[in-house]
Design a protein around this motif. Structure first.
Motif, short mmCIF file in Angstrom:
data_model
loop_
_atom_site.label_atom_id
_atom_site.label_comp_id
_atom_site.label_asym_id
_atom_site.label_seq_id
_atom_site.Cartn_x
_atom_site.Cartn_y
_atom_site.Cartn_z
N ALA A 1 -18.50 -4.54 -22.85
CA ALA A 1 -17.75 -3.59 -22.61
C ALA A 1 -17.57 -2.90 -21.14
N VAL A 2 -18.35 -2.99 -20.49
CA VAL A 2 -18.23 -2.70 -18.98
C VAL A 2 -17.38 -3.99 -18.47
N MET A 3 -17.63 -5.23 -18.78
CA MET A 3 -16.48 -6.11 -18.30
C MET A 3 -15.33 -5.92 -18.74
N ALA A 4 -14.97 -5.53 -19.98
CA ALA A 4 -13.71 -5.42 -20.37
C ALA A 4 -13.01 -4.37 -19.60
N TYR A 5 -13.77 -3.12 -19.36
CA TYR A 5 -13.33 -1.96 -18.58
C TYR A 5 -12.78 -2.26 -17.14
N LEU A 6 -13.65 -3.16 -16.57
CA LEU A 6 -13.45 -3.91 -15.11
C LEU A 6 -12.25 -4.67 -15.16
N ILE A 7 -12.29 -5.35 -15.93
CA ILE A 7 -10.77 -6.31 -16.13
C ILE A 7 -9.71 -5.78 -16.43
N TRP A 8 -9.71 -4.50 -17.47
CA TRP A 8 -8.58 -3.81 -17.58
C TRP A 8 -8.26 -2.83 -16.33
N LEU A 9 -9.32 -2.43 -15.41
CA LEU A 9 -8.97 -1.80 -14.16
C LEU A 9 -8.11 -2.56 -13.45
N THR A 10 -8.61 -3.65 -13.16
CA THR A 10 -8.23 -4.71 -12.17
C THR A 10 -6.77 -5.00 -12.42
N ILE A 11 -6.51 -5.20 -13.70
CA ILE A 11 -5.23 -5.68 -14.19
C ILE A 11 -3.91 -4.60 -13.94
N ARG A 12 -4.75 -3.45 -14.11
CA ARG A 12 -3.84 -2.15 -13.87
C ARG A 12 -3.57 -1.88 -12.50
N VAL A 13 -4.48 -2.29 -11.62
CA VAL A 13 -4.40 -1.98 -9.95
C VAL A 13 -3.49 -3.08 -9.62
#
Length: 116
Positions: free
Chosen positions: A49-61
């Motif tokens: 879940a943490v990894m998915a959040y960090l990937i989503w955040l990276t893609i958004r940036v």
């Protein structure tokens, strides 16, 4: 950036970090660490879940970044204080190392014989 502008940005950021830490402290106190230690599956779910959040955040940036746009070069971004708080809160709350830190810190100050 002036000192006053820097402090007005740093206070909500610090408050977001402290809010996330307070929730992590409560989670550790309520036995999240025991649940994770007892269940490898729970630890795996939290990690993914943490990894998915960090990937989503990276893609958004990355999607928001426009390095060749002359309009945004050197322009000051107006970010609300609530947005600064939320960004830091989510970043700190998604850090599983803080939970591990609190789980190793608190047992030396508590007694197993005393009620919660």
């Amino acid at each position: 950036m002036s000192n006053q502008a820097a402090s007005s940005c740093s206070l909500p950021t610090a408050a977001g970090d402290l809010s996330a830490s307070a929730l992590q402290i409560l989670a550790v106190g309520w036995g999240l660490t025991a649940l994770i230690a007892a269940s490898g599956a729970a630890l795996a779910v939290i990690k993914w879940a943490v990894m998915a959040y960090l990937i989503w955040l990276t893609i958004r940036v990355i999607r928001k970044a426009k390095p060749d746009d002359p309009k945004t070069r050197g322009a000051k971004r107006n970010i609300s204080l609530g947005n600064l708080w939320m960004q830091r809160f989510l970043t700190s709350a998604a850090n599983p190392k803080a939970v591990v830190f609190f789980a190793t810190l608190f047992p030396q100050f508590t007694s197993a014989e005393q009620p919660f």
